[in-house]
Design an enzyme around this catalytic site. Structure first.
Site, mmCIF file in Angstrom:
data_model
loop_
_atom_site.group_PDB
_atom_site.id
_atom_site.type_symbol
_atom_site.label_atom_id
_atom_site.label_comp_id
_atom_site.label_asym_id
_atom_site.label_seq_id
_atom_site.Cartn_x
_atom_site.Cartn_y
_atom_site.Cartn_z
ATOM 1 N N LYS A 17 0.860 -1.011 0.214
ATOM 2 C CA LYS A 17 0.127 0.032 -0.109
ATOM 3 C C LYS A 17 0.773 1.330 0.019
ATOM 4 O O LYS A 17 0.615 2.223 -0.679
ATOM 5 C CB LYS A 17 -0.709 -0.117 1.154
ATOM 6 C CG LYS A 17 -2.177 -0.919 1.057
ATOM 7 C CD LYS A 17 -2.794 -1.176 2.317
ATOM 8 C CE LYS A 17 -3.932 -2.346 2.155
ATOM 9 N NZ LYS A 17 -4.691 -2.666 3.344
ATOM 10 N N GLN A 30 -5.044 -1.279 9.590
ATOM 11 C CA GLN A 30 -4.900 -2.791 8.884
ATOM 12 C C GLN A 30 -5.379 -3.811 9.989
ATOM 13 O O GLN A 30 -5.070 -3.778 10.863
ATOM 14 C CB GLN A 30 -3.348 -2.865 8.599
ATOM 15 C CG GLN A 30 -3.178 -4.291 7.725
ATOM 16 C CD GLN A 30 -3.567 -4.296 6.507
ATOM 17 O OE1 GLN A 30 -3.280 -3.297 5.700
ATOM 18 N NE2 GLN A 30 -4.103 -5.348 6.283
ATOM 19 N N ASP A 37 -11.280 2.767 3.817
ATOM 20 C CA ASP A 37 -11.372 1.275 3.656
ATOM 21 C C ASP A 37 -13.124 1.203 3.408
ATOM 22 O O ASP A 37 -13.659 0.315 3.076
ATOM 23 C CB ASP A 37 -11.273 0.627 4.922
ATOM 24 C CG ASP A 37 -10.027 -0.388 4.870
ATOM 25 O OD1 ASP A 37 -9.880 -0.552 3.641
ATOM 26 O OD2 ASP A 37 -9.475 -0.744 5.799
#
Ligand code: NAD
Length: 295
Positions: free
Chosen positions: A51, A95, A118
């Site tokens: 990422k 995460q 997200d």
């Protein structure tokens, strides 16, 4: 046709890089993404590394906050509070999975919805449900739609889409996106009866189950578009000549057999996977634009 997710992701990243350049020139804003990683999970470390690499490659600012797995929930929430109120941070990604002593739902709820790249916060799920343009939509489902359109074109209306899986991360949001695209949507799950017969009706079949090669060729209508979200690690027997290691990645679809029947299919790896990070950065750009003082 094999739908090339790597190529689609590369194209999306190139478009995003141009849009980031244009934004910087017109507003002085450089979109920034902060990834919070708690603990030492090996797979998470790889995901985060990828990422960061892609974030920098499209010209965005990437920050990483690493916290030990002894971090308490309260400490993580305090960290998020700081990031929420920092105007230089446009996107926040925690995460997952988190260490067992931390409640993921509490953490997701603590992220400022405007920075929730997200798209897991209830505010964004609600916006997606209502079809609001401002929603930050979960990344993998966005990738699924882009890939289906690679084969079917932009108009998916009237297609019967069957989604296997009802998770908040993939199944439910991809079903809502397909509905927004005017598909007729069926959601199947672990309690569904006659799964094979339901799948046989699908013009678009999305598999988000987490079971290796679960979807069989006999379940797939001739010419259907098959989007395989699954990532499953299985023992490699070397029979395909490609693998020398101990494990290989396969999807939720029996790729070789289904390829013979369907019209188009996404491979694993190289299908939905690469689209996820590209869509994360698409969300980060969207979040940065929406947070701009003049927006
Ligand atoms: P999950 O475990 O949260 O959900 C799985 C779903 O499958 C459940 O809703 C369940 O009802 C359904 N299911 C389980 N057994 C079934 C059965 N026998 N018949 C019908 N339905 C059944 O998983 P998830 O987070 O939605 O992820 C699904 C898969 O997608 C996993 O393999 C995951 O690794 C993968 N994934 C990939 C990406 C990517 O970037 N490509 C992103 C997220 C998840």
């Amino acid at each position: 046709m094999i739908i090339d997710g790597k190529k689609a992701a590369t194209e999306l990243l190139a478009t995003l890089a141009n849009e980031v350049t244009a934004l910087k020139e017109s507003t002085d804003i450089t979109p920034s993404l902060t990834v919070v990683l708690v603990g030492e999970d090996a797979a998470s470390q790889v995901y985060v590394r990828n990422k960061i690499k892609q974030t920098v490659a499209v010209g965005m600012i990437s920050n990483e906050i690493r916290l030990p797995d002894t971090t308490s929930q309260a400490e993580l929430l305090a960290q998020l509070l700081t990031l929420n109120s920092d105007d230089s941070v446009h996107g926040i990604l925690v995460q997952l999975p988190l260490p067992k002593h931390i409640d993921e739902s509490v953490v997701i709820a603590a992220i400022n919805p405007e920075k929730d790249v997200d798209g897991f916060h209830a505010m964004n799920s609600g916006r997606l449900l209502n079809g609001e343009a401002g929603a930050l939509v979960p990344c993998t489902p966005q990738g699924c739609i882009i890939l289906a359109k690679q084969y079917l074109g932009d108009d998916l209306s009237g297609q019967h889409a069957v989604v296997i899986g009802r998770s908040n991360i993939v199944g439910k949001p991809v079903a809502l996106l397909l509905l927004q695209e005017n598909c007729t949507v069926t959601i199947a799950h672990s309690r569904t009866k006659n799964l094979a017969q339901i799948c046989q009706q699908a013009d678009i079949l999305v598999a988000a189950v987490g079971r290796a090669e679960f979807v069989k060729a006999s379940w797939v209508k001739k010419g259907a578009t098959v989007i395989d979200v699954g990532i499953n690690r299985i023992e490699a027997d070397g029979s395909d000549g490609k693998v020398n290691g101990k494990a290989k990645l396969v999807g939720d679809v029996d790729f070789n057999a289904v390829s013979e029947v369907c019209g188009a299919i996404t491979p694993v790896p190289g299908g939905v996977g690469p689209m996820t990070i590209a869509c994360l950065l698409k969300n980060t750009l969207k979040a940065a634009i929406r947070q701009a003082p003049s927006a």
